[in-house]
Motif scaffolding. Structure first.
Motif, mmCIF file in Angstrom:
data_model
loop_
_atom_site.group_PDB
_atom_site.id
_atom_site.type_symbol
_atom_site.label_atom_id
_atom_site.label_comp_id
_atom_site.label_asym_id
_atom_site.label_seq_id
_atom_site.Cartn_x
_atom_site.Cartn_y
_atom_site.Cartn_z
ATOM 1 N N VAL A 46 9.778 61.255 32.445
ATOM 2 C CA VAL A 46 10.936 61.785 31.439
ATOM 3 C C VAL A 46 11.137 63.348 32.051
ATOM 4 C CG1 VAL A 46 11.745 62.398 29.284
ATOM 5 C CG2 VAL A 46 10.438 60.472 29.709
ATOM 6 N N TRP A 47 12.337 63.598 32.454
ATOM 7 C CA TRP A 47 12.990 64.839 32.773
ATOM 8 C C TRP A 47 13.805 65.337 31.901
ATOM 9 C CZ3 TRP A 47 10.219 67.068 36.466
ATOM 10 C CH2 TRP A 47 9.497 66.224 37.609
ATOM 11 N N LEU A 48 13.715 66.616 31.841
ATOM 12 C CA LEU A 48 14.671 67.607 30.904
ATOM 13 C C LEU A 48 15.345 68.492 31.587
ATOM 14 C CD1 LEU A 48 15.952 67.840 27.952
ATOM 15 C CD2 LEU A 48 13.950 69.478 27.526
ATOM 16 N N SER A 49 16.807 68.551 31.526
ATOM 17 C CA SER A 49 17.690 69.799 32.203
ATOM 18 C C SER A 49 18.365 70.237 31.047
ATOM 19 C CB SER A 49 18.483 68.982 33.329
ATOM 20 O OG SER A 49 19.382 68.201 32.886
ATOM 21 N N GLU A 50 19.243 71.150 31.709
ATOM 22 C CA GLU A 50 19.905 71.939 30.420
ATOM 23 C C GLU A 50 20.926 70.976 29.320
ATOM 24 O OE1 GLU A 50 23.031 75.692 30.033
ATOM 25 O OE2 GLU A 50 22.474 74.901 31.915
ATOM 26 N N PHE A 51 21.599 69.846 30.241
ATOM 27 C CA PHE A 51 22.307 69.079 29.468
ATOM 28 C C PHE A 51 22.044 67.534 29.176
ATOM 29 C CE2 PHE A 51 24.845 72.340 31.578
ATOM 30 C CZ PHE A 51 25.122 73.195 30.466
ATOM 31 N N ILE A 52 20.818 67.178 29.952
ATOM 32 C CA ILE A 52 20.590 65.701 30.036
ATOM 33 C C ILE A 52 18.864 65.629 29.988
ATOM 34 C CG2 ILE A 52 20.543 63.618 31.554
ATOM 35 C CD1 ILE A 52 23.087 64.712 32.908
ATOM 36 N N CYS A 53 18.466 64.628 29.149
ATOM 37 C CA CYS A 53 17.359 64.310 29.396
ATOM 38 C C CYS A 53 17.092 62.681 29.747
ATOM 39 C CB CYS A 53 16.702 64.149 27.881
ATOM 40 S SG CYS A 53 14.854 63.605 27.740
ATOM 41 N N GLU A 54 16.399 62.636 30.959
ATOM 42 C CA GLU A 54 16.479 61.135 31.615
ATOM 43 C C GLU A 54 15.272 60.707 31.804
ATOM 44 O OE1 GLU A 54 17.608 61.532 36.175
ATOM 45 O OE2 GLU A 54 18.462 63.295 35.141
ATOM 46 N N LEU A 109 29.474 63.803 32.420
ATOM 47 C CA LEU A 109 28.390 64.108 33.344
ATOM 48 C C LEU A 109 27.531 63.153 33.674
ATOM 49 C CD1 LEU A 109 27.588 66.774 35.146
ATOM 50 C CD2 LEU A 109 25.849 67.089 33.344
ATOM 51 N N ILE A 110 26.983 62.295 32.749
ATOM 52 C CA ILE A 110 26.086 61.185 32.612
ATOM 53 C C ILE A 110 26.817 60.066 33.480
ATOM 54 C CG2 ILE A 110 24.995 59.375 31.477
ATOM 55 C CD1 ILE A 110 24.211 61.845 29.291
ATOM 56 N N ALA A 111 28.223 59.897 33.203
ATOM 57 C CA ALA A 111 28.787 58.913 33.763
ATOM 58 C C ALA A 111 28.810 58.880 35.385
ATOM 59 C CB ALA A 111 30.182 58.558 33.050
ATOM 60 N N LEU A 112 28.952 60.367 35.952
ATOM 61 C CA LEU A 112 28.965 60.574 37.193
ATOM 62 C C LEU A 112 27.561 60.292 37.787
ATOM 63 C CD1 LEU A 112 31.382 63.847 36.924
ATOM 64 C CD2 LEU A 112 32.029 61.539 38.133
ATOM 65 N N ASN A 149 29.010 68.010 40.492
ATOM 66 C CA ASN A 149 28.817 69.468 40.806
ATOM 67 C C ASN A 149 29.602 70.318 39.988
ATOM 68 O OD1 ASN A 149 26.669 69.098 42.063
ATOM 69 N ND2 ASN A 149 27.599 68.772 43.934
ATOM 70 N N ASN A 150 31.114 70.159 40.180
ATOM 71 C CA ASN A 150 32.123 71.139 39.637
ATOM 72 C C ASN A 150 31.877 71.037 37.949
ATOM 73 O OD1 ASN A 150 33.460 71.919 41.852
ATOM 74 N ND2 ASN A 150 34.703 70.227 41.993
ATOM 75 N N LEU A 151 31.645 69.990 37.302
ATOM 76 C CA LEU A 151 31.531 69.654 36.032
ATOM 77 C C LEU A 151 30.467 70.366 35.565
ATOM 78 C CD1 LEU A 151 32.707 68.442 33.450
ATOM 79 C CD2 LEU A 151 31.524 66.289 33.893
ATOM 80 N N LEU A 152 29.301 70.102 36.312
ATOM 81 C CA LEU A 152 28.054 70.841 35.894
ATOM 82 C C LEU A 152 28.147 72.346 35.669
ATOM 83 C CD1 LEU A 152 24.986 70.623 35.369
ATOM 84 C CD2 LEU A 152 24.582 70.867 37.794
ATOM 85 N N LYS A 159 32.136 75.606 28.771
ATOM 86 C CA LYS A 159 33.373 75.132 28.559
ATOM 87 C C LYS A 159 33.447 73.731 27.716
ATOM 88 C CE LYS A 159 35.058 78.332 31.046
ATOM 89 N NZ LYS A 159 36.015 79.120 30.767
ATOM 90 N N LYS A 160 34.323 73.538 27.043
ATOM 91 C CA LYS A 160 34.758 72.157 26.126
ATOM 92 C C LYS A 160 35.587 71.405 26.961
ATOM 93 C CE LYS A 160 31.735 74.074 22.718
ATOM 94 N NZ LYS A 160 30.325 73.264 22.579
#
Length: 203
Positions: A46-54, A109-112, A149-152, A159-160
């Protein structure tokens, strides 16, 4: 990127999504540690980044005392890993991802990220971790990798979904690069599969 030690709501959601019959464990990380006494245990790192846990398919080593040790080279410098044993995992299993934010941009971001995983099956993974694609699939991968990468970066700037798009069009993201993104991803998945299936038939 790190591995979560605290079980936050997002981490628990990921654990529930994995659906393993076994409890998660916090185990030490010793890359390359394999001894004669013991066995390989398949499961999820299990990994954790700023926006996603995977959760990523992984292997741990169970020593003669029944202790698990994470043996694969980690993506980040960590000394402990949240690991979920899972007998049902398969070698071609894809990552499982959940958002750590209530920002709907993270869903894009997850979909990408999921699409990039999907495309890898049509390439050849090289020793350095890079993937060699045929021209068509490579162009699709590069296109969506750039969007990722742009969305990240967009998200990192706070941004929202209603903010002006990162491309400079002055339109809201939701009416520009975010417009119909999930549908476009599904169409490109179908097109890539069709293209690569045709290549197999010609071979």
């Amino acid at each position: 990127m790190t591995s979560p030690i605290e079980i936050t709501p997002a981490v628990q959601q990921l654990i529930d999504r994995v659906g393993s019959a076994y409890e998660y464990e916090i185990i030490p990380v010793q890359p390359g540690y394999v001894k004669k006494e013991g066995r390989i245990v398949r499961g999820w790192a299990v990994w954790l980044s700023e926006f996603i846990c995977e959760a990523a398919p992984a292997a741990a080593w169970e020593n003669e005392n029944g202790d698990l040790i994470y043996v694969a080279t980690p993506l980040a410098s960590v000394t402990q890993m949240l690991f979920i044993p899972d007998d049902n995992i398969t070698p071609d299993e894809k990552h499982i991802r959940v958002s750590t934010s209530n920002n709907p941009l993270v869903d894009h971001l997850i979909a990408l990220a999921d699409l990039k995983d999907f495309l890898v099956q049509y390439g050849t993974v090289l020793e350095d971790g890079k993937v060699n694609f045929n021209t068509y699939t490579g162009n699709v991968y590069n296109h969506y990798d750039a969007l990722f990468n742009n969305l990240l970066l967009f998200l990192s700037e706070g941004k929202k979904i209603g903010a002006k798009c990162y491309c400079g069009s002055m339109k809201p993201y939701s009416q520009c690069h975010g417009r119909n993104l999930p549908a476009a991803i599904e169409e490109d998945k179908k097109a890539v599969k069709k293209f690569n299936d045709a290549l197999k038939e010609e071979a």
